[in-house]
Design an enzyme around this catalytic site. Structure first.
Site, PDB file in Angstrom:
ATOM      1  N   ALA A 109      -1.850   7.722  -0.330  1.00 47.90           N
ATOM      2  CA  ALA A 109      -2.665   8.297  -0.923  1.00 47.90           C
ATOM      3  C   ALA A 109      -2.361   7.944  -2.640  1.00 47.90           C
ATOM      4  O   ALA A 109      -2.948   8.583  -3.587  1.00 47.90           O
ATOM      5  CB  ALA A 109      -2.542   9.840  -1.081  1.00 47.90           C
ATOM      6  N   LYS A 143       0.890  -1.253  -0.021  1.00 53.58           N
ATOM      7  CA  LYS A 143       0.080  -0.100   0.019  1.00 53.58           C
ATOM      8  C   LYS A 143       0.824   1.291   0.199  1.00 53.58           C
ATOM      9  O   LYS A 143       1.850   1.402   0.725  1.00 53.58           O
ATOM     10  CB  LYS A 143      -0.841   0.222   1.287  1.00 53.58           C
ATOM     11  CG  LYS A 143      -1.920  -1.164   1.222  1.00 53.58           C
ATOM     12  CD  LYS A 143      -2.308  -1.332   2.915  1.00 53.58           C
ATOM     13  CE  LYS A 143      -1.312  -1.515   3.937  1.00 53.58           C
ATOM     14  NZ  LYS A 143      -1.720  -1.683   5.028  1.00 53.58           N
ATOM     15  N   ASP A 163      -6.415  -1.122   8.477  1.00 51.20           N
ATOM     16  CA  ASP A 163      -7.177  -2.274   8.918  1.00 51.20           C
ATOM     17  C   ASP A 163      -8.486  -2.228   8.057  1.00 51.20           C
ATOM     18  O   ASP A 163      -8.489  -3.461   7.404  1.00 51.20           O
ATOM     19  CB  ASP A 163      -7.726  -2.091  10.379  1.00 51.20           C
ATOM     20  CG  ASP A 163      -6.345  -2.010  11.251  1.00 51.20           C
ATOM     21  OD1 ASP A 163      -5.373  -2.546  10.973  1.00 51.20           O
ATOM     22  OD2 ASP A 163      -6.579  -1.438  12.330  1.00 51.20           O
TER      23      ASP A 163
HETATM   24  N1  LIG Z   1      -4.112  10.386   2.104  1.00 49.68           N
HETATM   25  C1  LIG Z   1      -4.977   9.374   1.537  1.00 49.68           C
HETATM   26  N2  LIG Z   1      -5.695   9.557   0.373  1.00 49.68           N
HETATM   27  C2  LIG Z   1      -6.496   8.603   0.130  1.00 49.68           C
HETATM   28  N3  LIG Z   1      -6.406   7.274   0.663  1.00 49.68           N
HETATM   29  C3  LIG Z   1      -5.507   7.019   1.559  1.00 49.68           C
HETATM   30  C4  LIG Z   1      -4.866   8.058   1.940  1.00 49.68           C
HETATM   31  N4  LIG Z   1      -3.903   7.555   3.238  1.00 49.68           N
HETATM   32  C5  LIG Z   1      -4.195   6.131   3.096  1.00 49.68           C
HETATM   33  N5  LIG Z   1      -5.169   5.983   2.148  1.00 49.68           N
HETATM   34  C6  LIG Z   1      -5.855   4.773   1.992  1.00 49.68           C
HETATM   35  O1  LIG Z   1      -5.593   3.820   3.167  1.00 49.68           O
HETATM   36  C7  LIG Z   1      -4.956   2.578   2.856  1.00 49.68           C
HETATM   37  C8  LIG Z   1      -4.073   2.419   3.793  1.00 49.68           C
HETATM   38  O2  LIG Z   1      -3.147   3.375   4.013  1.00 49.68           O
HETATM   39  P1  LIG Z   1      -1.892   3.057   5.030  1.00 49.68           P
HETATM   40  O3  LIG Z   1      -1.046   4.388   4.837  1.00 49.68           O
HETATM   41  O4  LIG Z   1      -0.995   1.989   4.585  1.00 49.68           O
HETATM   42  O5  LIG Z   1      -2.592   2.861   6.264  1.00 49.68           O
HETATM   43  P2  LIG Z   1      -2.105   2.361   7.730  1.00 49.68           P
HETATM   44  O6  LIG Z   1      -0.885   3.134   7.827  1.00 49.68           O
HETATM   45  O7  LIG Z   1      -3.198   2.878   8.584  1.00 49.68           O
HETATM   46  O8  LIG Z   1      -1.796   0.778   7.755  1.00 49.68           O
HETATM   47  C9  LIG Z   1      -4.319   3.134   1.511  1.00 49.68           C
HETATM   48  O9  LIG Z   1      -3.890   1.963   0.711  1.00 49.68           O
HETATM   49  C10 LIG Z   1      -5.084   3.681   0.803  1.00 49.68           C
HETATM   50  O10 LIG Z   1      -6.357   3.092   0.366  1.00 49.68           O
HETATM   51  O1  LIG Z   2      -1.592  -0.246  17.581  1.00 54.39           O
HETATM   52  C1  LIG Z   2      -2.178  -0.929  17.988  1.00 54.39           C
HETATM   53  O2  LIG Z   2      -1.810  -2.209  18.569  1.00 54.39           O
HETATM   54  C2  LIG Z   2      -3.536  -1.441  17.541  1.00 54.39           C
HETATM   55  O3  LIG Z   2      -4.061  -2.475  17.157  1.00 54.39           O
HETATM   56  C3  LIG Z   2      -4.687  -0.239  17.507  1.00 54.39           C
HETATM   57  C4  LIG Z   2      -4.960   0.591  16.487  1.00 54.39           C
HETATM   58  O4  LIG Z   2      -6.417   0.855  16.565  1.00 54.39           O
HETATM   59  C5  LIG Z   2      -4.890   0.139  15.051  1.00 54.39           C
HETATM   60  O5  LIG Z   2      -3.767  -0.747  14.966  1.00 54.39           O
HETATM   61  C6  LIG Z   2      -5.089   0.795  13.914  1.00 54.39           C
HETATM   62  O6  LIG Z   2      -4.126   0.359  12.691  1.00 54.39           O
HETATM   63  P1  LIG Z   2      -3.994   1.322  11.496  1.00 54.39           P
HETATM   64  O7  LIG Z   2      -4.994   0.756  10.401  1.00 54.39           O
HETATM   65  O8  LIG Z   2      -2.810   0.683  10.800  1.00 54.39           O
HETATM   66  O9  LIG Z   2      -3.959   2.433  11.457  1.00 54.39           O
END
Ligand SMILES: Nc1ncnc2c1ncn2[C@@H]1O[C@H](COP(=O)(O)OP(=O)(O)O)[C@@H](O)[C@H]1O
Ligand SMILES: O=C(O)C(=O)C[C@H](O)[C@H](O)COP(=O)(O)O
Length: 335
Positions: free
Chosen positions: A232, A229, A262
């Site tokens: 954006a 991923k 998630d």
């Molecule tokens: N600024 C953004 N604009 C649009 N979609 C976003 C943006 N940031 C994240 N996403 C969406 O969220 C998904 C997960 O982003 P990511 O940064 O990997 O999440 P996390 O750090 O919570 O695991 C991306 O694949 C995309 O679909």
């Molecule tokens: O940090 C941890 O251990 C947690 O499980 C709490 C968070 O609620 C999720 O992890 C959110 O996760 P992201 O989708 O990656 O933003």
């Protein structure tokens, strides 16, 4: 019906109501947070029979977590209530003006928690083994590996179990605060035992020392699919057969990023369980993530079934013109 089982810790989550330094906060919002249970609620929202396997303490936090999961349609028969250890807790500290990076941070109170005491013995609970045996999908994450040696051995036991038609997905879910002083190379080993691996580019740098797609695939040759991923920009799926699919992310007016990963996992994995192709799975991931990005909290509601189908089936041009704000999907004029 196909069933999914997500395994991992969920904590009580406290967030200062106002963005002030923590010691000046007078009100804390009490919520629930956990990567794997977020995925479970996301999969249930997509209409899948979903269960969560974990352990909580015999306390109000644990009860609240169980109610939250049940209220979102997730089965909790595989959750043990520990009579002596507490439910884990974390505090989300909002961004401060004094913080030059402007980022929010997290304080964990999860060492010695009920869930961190899960281990191989969790699999001898008949309710847990029945759930795992009947699951079409078992979802795990790298967070569990960092919680305790027992939790790591639980992951290893699940990941090395015979598949019998099951798929095991593994979200790397890098958490800097949990890996300090620990050997992060286990993440590569665990990822190579999974069938589907999800990782963010930013996380890949920390966990694997590179964001390069080819290098990442080289480091993780074994999973059938590696999903990378890139916030954006896009999400990419690399199939072991060599095929590659890239789907641009949607344009989103982001309110708060927590939980987007998630939600993406829930969207992608629901598409996999429904037998869809890589492009459709990645689109579902982006749509679910966009819904979460436009709300405070770890999950945003999905559009209704007809609108969801229209968004997912849209042409590439229409997809590129979608803008998501306040949970509404609008097509910018000109498309
Ligand atoms: N600024 C953004 N604009 C649009 N979609 C976003 C943006 N940031 C994240 N996403 C969406 O969220 C998904 C997960 O982003 P990511 O940064 O990997 O999440 P996390 O750090 O919570 O695991 C991306 O694949 C995309 O679909
Ligand atoms: O940090 C941890 O251990 C947690 O499980 C709490 C968070 O609620 C999720 O992890 C959110 O996760 P992201 O989708 O990656 O933003």
């Amino acid at each position: 019906m196909l069933s999914a089982v997500c395994v991992g810790e969920t904590m009580a989550m406290l967030t200062p109501v106002h963005a002030v330094p923590l010691h000046l906060a007078t009100e804390l919002h009490f919520g629930v947070g956990g990567a794997e249970s977020n995925v479970a609620m996301g999969l249930a929202a997509m209409g899948l029979d979903t269960h969560w396997v974990s352990r909580v303490g015999h306390d109000g936090f644990g009860t609240r977590i169980l109610h939250e999961l049940q209220d979102h349609g997730v089965g909790v028969s595989g959750v043990e209530v520990d009579q002596s250890l507490p439910t884990g807790l974390y505090v989300k500290v909002p961004a401060q003006e004094s913080d030059p990076d402007g980022g929010s941070s997290v304080l964990y109170y999860r060492q010695g928690s009920a869930a961190s005491a899960m281990g191989r013995d969790t699999l001898s609970n008949p309710a847990v083994s029945a759930l795992l045996e009947n699951a079409a999908l078992i979802h795990l994450s790298g967070i569990t590996a960092a919680l305790s040696p027992e939790c790591l051995s639980l992951l290893e036991a699940i990941l090395t179990s015979p598949r019998n038609g099951r798929t095991i997905s593994f979200d790397v879910n890098w958490r800097e605060a949990l890996w300090a002083g620990q050997d992060r190379s286990v993440l590569q080993r665990l990822a190579n035992l999974a069938d589907v691996v999800l990782v963010g580019k930013d996380e890949a740098e920390h966990a694997f020392g590179t964001t390069d797609e080819a290098e990442l695939r080289h480091m993780m040759p074994d999973p059938k699919v590696l999903v990378i991923k890139n916030e954006a920009i896009s999400a990419i799926s690399l199939d072991r057969s060599g095929s590659r699919e890239e789907v641009p992310a949607l344009s989103v007016a982001v309110v708060e990023p927590v939980g987007a990963g998630d939600s993406f996992a829930a969207g992608y994995l629901s598409g996999m369980l429904f037998g869809l192709g890589q492009k459709e799975r990645l689109r579902r991931g982006h749509v679910a993530a966009a819904c979460t990005l436009t709300v405070h909290g770890d999950r945003g509601p999905l559009p209704d079934a007809a609108e969801l189908a229209a968004i997912l089936d849209s042409s590439d041009d229409v997809w590129a013109a979608i803008h998501v704000e306040d949970g509404q999907f609008n097509t910018r004029t000109g498309a």
